[in-house]
Scaffold this active site. Structure first.
Site, mmCIF file in Angstrom:
data_model
loop_
_atom_site.group_PDB
_atom_site.id
_atom_site.type_symbol
_atom_site.label_atom_id
_atom_site.label_comp_id
_atom_site.label_asym_id
_atom_site.label_seq_id
_atom_site.Cartn_x
_atom_site.Cartn_y
_atom_site.Cartn_z
ATOM 1 N N CYS A 25 -19.658 -11.764 9.010
ATOM 2 C CA CYS A 25 -18.518 -11.732 9.929
ATOM 3 C C CYS A 25 -17.220 -11.623 9.133
ATOM 4 C CB CYS A 25 -18.549 -12.946 10.862
ATOM 5 S SG CYS A 25 -17.567 -12.654 12.341
ATOM 6 N N HIS A 72 -23.633 -12.516 13.037
ATOM 7 C CA HIS A 72 -24.053 -13.717 12.293
ATOM 8 C C HIS A 72 -25.573 -13.799 12.237
ATOM 9 C CE1 HIS A 72 -20.152 -15.837 11.986
ATOM 10 N NE2 HIS A 72 -19.867 -15.159 13.085
ATOM 11 N N GLU A 87 -27.344 -15.554 10.389
ATOM 12 C CA GLU A 87 -27.834 -16.905 10.058
ATOM 13 C C GLU A 87 -28.374 -17.656 11.268
ATOM 14 O OE1 GLU A 87 -24.695 -15.879 9.898
ATOM 15 O OE2 GLU A 87 -23.226 -17.417 10.430
HETATM 16 N N1 GLN Z 1 -11.800 -14.594 11.995
HETATM 17 C C1 GLN Z 1 -12.560 -13.397 12.104
HETATM 18 C C2 GLN Z 1 -12.516 -12.814 13.509
HETATM 19 O O1 GLN Z 1 -12.117 -13.483 14.433
HETATM 20 C C3 GLN Z 1 -13.998 -13.651 11.683
HETATM 21 C C4 GLN Z 1 -14.722 -14.536 12.622
HETATM 22 C C5 GLN Z 1 -15.956 -15.147 12.028
HETATM 23 O O2 GLN Z 1 -16.155 -15.090 10.808
HETATM 24 N N2 GLN Z 1 -16.804 -15.715 12.842
HETATM 25 O O3 GLN Z 1 -12.850 -11.691 13.714
#
Ligand code: GLN
Length: 545
Positions: A381, A507, A509
């Site tokens: 992400c 994600h 994970e």
């Molecule tokens: N802050 C970034 C976004 O909002 C990444 C979010 C995250 O890593 N879950 O896109």
């Protein structure tokens, strides 16, 4: 009709109640029963999505896009189920529903009270999960510790469920701490007696007590607890701190808890099949060589903020015959000290999710270091967004390339707002959340790692890859290897000429399981384990097996 196991906590918080619940789920699933789980959180936030990771640890995202307590991660990993928004209820949700019902005139002028209005809604949510999941057993964890003021309506609700569904369909487990006094060498039972008294004062008599301590609870203490707390001696179970949390289901099964639950709830007495779980635990205990992975993040002082990442790395290690040793590195330290020393022993670098701009420049430096030194890199992400910024700055020469999250007025926002996100005023539950499909490009590392062309993965973000820069970046060797099926959203990027530099907007994970490591993590560790680091020198790449 579902049967219910209610789990409360006593004496102190952070006893591993979530692990106990997840383990109970695993034990029953191994007896061919279908399981669902519910976490009742007595805090007043609607969900943990807006809470600081320092307060709450990781926010676990379910497939349907709800932002939930990290215990749901334990449940999903141990029981291998996919849960939904129905599996996490907070006091914030309950009270806001009561108040909006009141404003809508649904109570016909009645006085609204904790009992029955709040407790009725809690009960409804418990029964709704049973109804929707059609699970044989629903395990319900009450967050916090018995005696907490805000937890009282929840304990009252689980008491009432016994009358609604019948005595034979409910079972109450109390997880408690036995403090150890070094001077006398004893485990003390008095706090447990008090905690059970508090519970009984609220009308809940536990059917089993799990005694948490660093050591085994001896027979004398167990008998004493049984006598004072009115629980059968065999239902007072010792739960010492074990080498790994994955041992807990095996331990509790050996202690007889499985049979106690089956008999207590009059469930079919099928023998448990915990063979594959046993295999995982045996491999976890083996003395495998270590592979060091640097985790460069913002919240590294509180490792629970990255719980699912830690577990996914561990699963990937188990399936690569390696112990993954995580070197926790604060991104801000890289800003101050540079990457060379801090990352000199890393065989792989992972940049997990995160929010806000603190430490982001340090992460960009770490990504540059991984790319230039051919060290495997996995960006999750935010870690994918960082990888794009780094590439644009250092390969395309757009020196002011950045993310709008770092600089809202950026001239070259290679990571920009997703459509609709900029205009949002409410921060709760408004990100791009839950599973979305992704299609992989042929011949890419991600396609090879998954062995599939299409997947669905979980998201939680506001920003995205800016397609205005896509052509330039692709021509310079940063491949958009995974996109939404219509090609419009970049979901995975990878550096073409690097052994493994992959970033996913999603994600992975959250989907990893001990018995089924996530393909991206598995591949990341497979490549990382062949990296040799010597005295901080550049890596040597061996043949990849
Ligand atoms: N802050 C970034 C976004 O909002 C990444 C979010 C995250 O890593 N879950 O896109």
């Amino acid at each position: 009709m579902s049967k219910f196991i209610f789990v409360t906590g006593g004496v102190v918080s952070s006893l591993g109640k979530g692990i106990a619940v997840a383990s109970i789920g695993r034990m029953l699933k191994s007896r061919d029963l279908s399981i669902s789980v519910l976490k009742l959180d007595p805090y007043l936030n609607v969900d943990p999505g807006t809470m600081s990771p320092y307060q709450h640890g990781e926010v676990f995202v379910t497939v349907d896009g709800s932002e939930t307590d990290l215990d749901l991660g334990h449940y999903e990993r141990f029981i291998d189920v996919e849960l939904t928004e129905l599996s996490n209820v907070t006091a914030g949700q309950i009270y806001s529903e009561v108040i909006s019902n009141e404003r809508a005139g649904k109570y016909l002028g009645g006085t609204i009270q904790t009992v029955p209005h709040v407790t009725n809604l809690i009960k409804e949510r418990i029964l709704k999960l049973a109804d929707k999941s059609q699970a044989d057993v629903v395990v319900v964890e009450v967050g916090g510790t018995v005696g907490d003021i805000e937890g009282q309506p929840f304990v009252e609700a689980i008491r009432q469920v016994r009358n609604t569904v019948g005595q034979a369909n409910t079972f109450y487990v109390h997880v408690t701490l036995l403090p150890y006094l070094g001077a006398t060498g004893e485990l003390k039972t008095k706090p447990t007696q008090h905690s059970v008294n508090t519970l009984r004062g609220m009308g809940v008599q536990p059917d089993a007590i799990l005694c948490r301590a660093d050591q085994e609870t001896g027979d004398d203490e167990r008998k004493k607890i049984a006598l004072y707390c009115d629980v059968k001696p065999e239902a007072v179970i010792s739960l010492p701190t074990l080498t790994t949390v994955y041992e807990v289901p095996l331990h509790l099964e050996n202690e007889g808890l499985g049979d106690i639950l089956i008999n207590g709830l009059k469930l079919p007495d099928t023998a448990p099949d915990l063979k594959s779980w046993q295999t995982i635990v045996s491999v976890d205990r083996e003395e495998n060589p270590e592979t060091e992975i640097a985790l460069v993040g913002k919240y590294v002082e509180l490792q629970d903020s990255y719980l699912s990442v830690v577990e996914a790395l561990r699963h990937a290690g188990l399936h690569n015959q390696r112990k993954v040793k995580i070197n926790w590195i604060a991104a801000e330290d890289i800003e101050q000290q540079g990457p060379d020393q801090l990352l000199s022993s890393a065989c792989g670098i992972i940049i997990p999710g995160g929010f806000g701009k603190r430490g982001l420049e340090g992460m960009i430096t770490a990504a540059n270091y991984a790319r230039k030194s051919n060290i495997p890199y996995l960006g999750l992400c935010l870690g994918m967004q960082i990888m794009v910024v780094e590439y644009a700055r250092n390969e395309l020469g757009i020196t002011d390339a950045t993310s709008l999250e770092i600089d809202p007025k950026a001239a070259n926002p290679v990571i920009s707002f997703m459509p609709g996100q900029k205009e949002l005023h409410s921060t709760g539950g408004t990100m791009r959340l839950g599973v979305y499909p992704c299609a992989f490009k042929d011949g890419t590392k991600v396609r090879q790692a998954y062995g599939r062309e299409h997947v669905e993965e979980r998201h939680r973000h506001r920003y995205e890859f800016n397609n205005d820069y896509r052509l330039q970046l692709e021509e310079a060797g940063l491949v958009a290897s995974g996109t939404s099926p219509d090609g419009s959203l970049v979901e995975v990027t990878e550096v073409y000429s690097h052994p493994f530099m992959v970033g996913s907007q999603f994600h992975p994970e959250f989907a990893s399981r001990p018995e089924r490591p996530h393909p991206l993590f598995k591949e990341f560790i497979r490549i990382s384990k062949s990296v040799l680091r010597e005295g901080g020198q550049h890596d040597l790449f061996q043949d990849q097996d």
